[in-house]
Design a protein around this motif. Structure first.
Motif, PDB file in Angstrom:
ATOM      1  N   HIS A 149     -59.836 -17.577  65.280  1.00  0.00           N
ATOM      2  CA  HIS A 149     -60.402 -18.440  66.315  1.00  0.00           C
ATOM      3  C   HIS A 149     -61.798 -18.931  65.919  1.00  0.00           C
ATOM      4  O   HIS A 149     -62.137 -20.091  66.157  1.00  0.00           O
ATOM      5  N   GLU A 150     -62.586 -18.049  65.303  1.00  0.00           N
ATOM      6  CA  GLU A 150     -63.922 -18.453  64.835  1.00  0.00           C
ATOM      7  C   GLU A 150     -63.820 -19.493  63.722  1.00  0.00           C
ATOM      8  O   GLU A 150     -64.557 -20.479  63.716  1.00  0.00           O
ATOM      9  N   LYS A 189     -65.200 -23.380  63.824  1.00  0.00           N
ATOM     10  CA  LYS A 189     -66.112 -23.921  62.812  1.00  0.00           C
ATOM     11  C   LYS A 189     -65.513 -25.120  62.085  1.00  0.00           C
ATOM     12  O   LYS A 189     -66.232 -26.007  61.650  1.00  0.00           O
ATOM     13  N   ALA A 190     -64.194 -25.140  61.967  1.00  0.00           N
ATOM     14  CA  ALA A 190     -63.515 -26.243  61.285  1.00  0.00           C
ATOM     15  C   ALA A 190     -63.171 -27.382  62.252  1.00  0.00           C
ATOM     16  O   ALA A 190     -62.593 -28.385  61.839  1.00  0.00           O
ATOM     17  N   VAL A 191     -63.515 -27.193  63.514  1.00  0.00           N
ATOM     18  CA  VAL A 191     -63.171 -28.151  64.570  1.00  0.00           C
ATOM     19  C   VAL A 191     -61.666 -28.426  64.525  1.00  0.00           C
ATOM     20  O   VAL A 191     -61.200 -29.553  64.404  1.00  0.00           O
ATOM     21  N   ALA A 233     -53.579 -24.839  63.527  1.00  0.00           N
ATOM     22  CA  ALA A 233     -53.845 -25.661  62.337  1.00  0.00           C
ATOM     23  C   ALA A 233     -54.243 -24.788  61.154  1.00  0.00           C
ATOM     24  O   ALA A 233     -53.875 -25.063  60.016  1.00  0.00           O
ATOM     25  N   VAL A 234     -54.994 -23.727  61.427  1.00  0.00           N
ATOM     26  CA  VAL A 234     -55.385 -22.801  60.358  1.00  0.00           C
ATOM     27  C   VAL A 234     -54.141 -22.135  59.774  1.00  0.00           C
ATOM     28  O   VAL A 234     -53.987 -22.048  58.553  1.00  0.00           O
ATOM     29  N   VAL A 235     -53.239 -21.699  60.631  1.00  0.00           N
ATOM     30  CA  VAL A 235     -52.000 -21.064  60.166  1.00  0.00           C
ATOM     31  C   VAL A 235     -51.163 -22.069  59.375  1.00  0.00           C
ATOM     32  O   VAL A 235     -50.636 -21.746  58.310  1.00  0.00           O
TER      33      VAL A 235
END
Length: 87
Positions: free
Chosen positions: A4-5, A9-11, A16-18
């Motif tokens: 989540h952090e 930070k990546a907006v 989307a990170v996964v």
């Protein structure tokens, strides 16, 4: 750092990170953290790398990891200057 952090930070979203992790052949965020940790321990990076359209997946993963590690090494004070310099 939690997923989540990183997403904040990546907006971006946590999903989307996964999706990014899976798109570069990494199982998920915990596996990305382990891979990044191993890369930091074993490699010295000299700069940022552009990804070219004709590269192998392995090469793209290496470059993305390098770019990510170097980004996290930037002091927080520099983030403001970087954001202000963007068009």
């Amino acid at each position: 750092m939690s997923i989540h952090e990183l997403a904040a930070k990546a907006v971006a979203s946590s999903a989307a990170v996964v999706r990014f992790c899976r798109s570069v052949g990494i199982e998920g965020f915990p596996a990305l953290k382990i891979r990044l940790s191993a890369e930091v321990e074993n490699t010295s990076y000299v700069g940022y790398f552009d990804v070219e359209s004709n590269e192998t997946v392995h090469s793209i993963i290496d470059k993305m990891l390098s770019n990510t590690i170097l980004t996290f090494r930037i002091r927080p004070v520099n983030w403001t200057r970087i954001r202000l310099s963007r068009p």
